[in-house]
Design an enzyme around this catalytic site. Structure first.
Site, mmCIF file in Angstrom:
data_model
loop_
_atom_site.group_PDB
_atom_site.id
_atom_site.type_symbol
_atom_site.label_atom_id
_atom_site.label_comp_id
_atom_site.label_asym_id
_atom_site.label_seq_id
_atom_site.Cartn_x
_atom_site.Cartn_y
_atom_site.Cartn_z
ATOM 1 N N PHE A 179 -1.713 3.060 -9.038
ATOM 2 C CA PHE A 179 -1.891 3.123 -7.582
ATOM 3 C C PHE A 179 -0.730 3.867 -6.947
ATOM 4 C CE2 PHE A 179 0.593 -0.726 -8.275
ATOM 5 C CZ PHE A 179 1.524 -0.714 -7.248
ATOM 6 N N CYS A 180 -0.978 4.362 -5.737
ATOM 7 C CA CYS A 180 0.037 5.071 -4.958
ATOM 8 C C CYS A 180 -0.331 4.912 -3.488
ATOM 9 C CB CYS A 180 0.129 6.536 -5.370
ATOM 10 S SG CYS A 180 -1.409 7.464 -5.116
ATOM 11 N N THR A 181 0.240 5.717 -2.621
ATOM 12 C CA THR A 181 0.012 5.551 -1.186
ATOM 13 C C THR A 181 -1.446 5.754 -0.806
ATOM 14 O OG1 THR A 181 2.250 6.364 -0.777
ATOM 15 C CG2 THR A 181 0.744 6.307 1.110
ATOM 16 N N ILE B 49 -3.059 2.515 -1.764
ATOM 17 C CA ILE B 49 -2.634 1.332 -1.018
ATOM 18 C C ILE B 49 -3.241 1.322 0.377
ATOM 19 C CG2 ILE B 49 -0.650 0.095 -0.067
ATOM 20 C CD1 ILE B 49 1.022 1.420 -2.340
ATOM 21 N N GLY C 167 -3.799 7.666 -3.027
ATOM 22 C CA GLY C 167 -4.657 7.922 -4.173
ATOM 23 C C GLY C 167 -4.380 9.204 -4.928
#
Length: 266
Positions: A197-199, A226, A201
């Site tokens: 996961f990241c900010t 996220i 995608g």
């Protein structure tokens, strides 16, 4: 709003702030990045939008703010192009524009990874939807009972503002450092269902593809990142805020900014 929803629906300005913000990216083949960049600049300038638009042969990545009508028109016009018809969009509000000016750039990659053979515009890595991930977090395992590992693909500065509880974080300052950091964790990831996961995608999408290319076929990406999780689920299983690269600094699970001041126009 689902991050994969086609119709752009902005949050209510009366309750969430005067300025509309949008974050969106899409990996898709662009034959003429310079021509597309020029078109997007013209449209954004016409609407008085601020922010950043990145264009590369592998797709687009944008962060923009402005008046509702202008920003929604920009999104609708972009989606009229078949390449971006299903563009996932994430909206939020702020009292002031968090960007000083409009920047449109042509880049080798819309997110620098510098690893050959990773072609996200050709095929996505498998995804897990936010609601499903929330259920897995509650269970402590995926639906097959397999051990769950949440892998944060962001850098340590971002992680300091918040992450999923118990997530595996990496000692990196740049996304290009991720492969070496992940390789060192091979034993930890072995046998688990790994959700990157990241900010929003974009990084976890590339990371998941790279890890699967290394033989980790149990890796998924969190669809929408996220911010998409906050939008659909809220803060369940998440501790803190999500760092964003603008004057808002970080957003909480209600997508409210940590700082809500205008970015210096100079």
């Amino acid at each position: 709003m689902s991050p994969t929803s086609v119709a752009p629906v902005a949050p209510d300005a009366d309750t969430a702030g005067a300025v509309l913000n949008v974050a969106a990216y899409r990996f898709v083949s662009i034959d003429d990045p310079a021509a597309l960049a020029a078109q997007l600049r013209t449209r954004a300038e016409a609407g008085g939008l601020r922010g950043t638009i990145l264009v590369a042969a592998e797709g687009i990545n944008l962060f923009l703010a402005g008046a509702d009508a202008a920003l929604l028109r920009f999104v609708e016009t972009l989606r009229a192009d078949a390449r971006f018809a299903a563009l996932p969009v994430k909206f939020s509000r702020s009292a002031a524009a968090p960007f000083a000016r409009l920047k449109v750039k042509i880049k080798p990659e819309i997110i620098s990874f510098r690893r050959g053979g990773i072609v996200p515009e050709a095929a996505r890595a498998p995804v897990v939807e936010p609601a499903t991930l929330a259920r897995w977090i509650g269970q402590g395992a995926d639906d097959a009972g397999r051990r769950l590992v949440l892998l944060d693909t962001r850098n340590r500065e971002e992680v300091a503002y918040g992450s999923f509880e118990g997530a595996l974080t990496l000692p990196i300052d740049r996304f290009t450092e991720l492969p070496d950091a992940v390789t060192a964790l091979a034993d930890t990831l072995d046998g688990a269902t790994v959700v990157s996961f990241c900010t929003g995608g974009i990084r976890c999408e590339k990371a998941a593809l790279w890890m699967r290319a290394q033989g980790l076929d149990n890796v998924l990406q969190l669809d929408g990142g996220i911010l998409g999780y906050f939008e659909q689920v809220g803060g369940y299983g998440y501790a803190g805020r999500c760092f964003v690269f603008d004057a808002r600094v970080a957003l909480d699970p209600a997508l409210a900014p940590l700082a809500d001041v205008a970015s210096d126009p100079d």
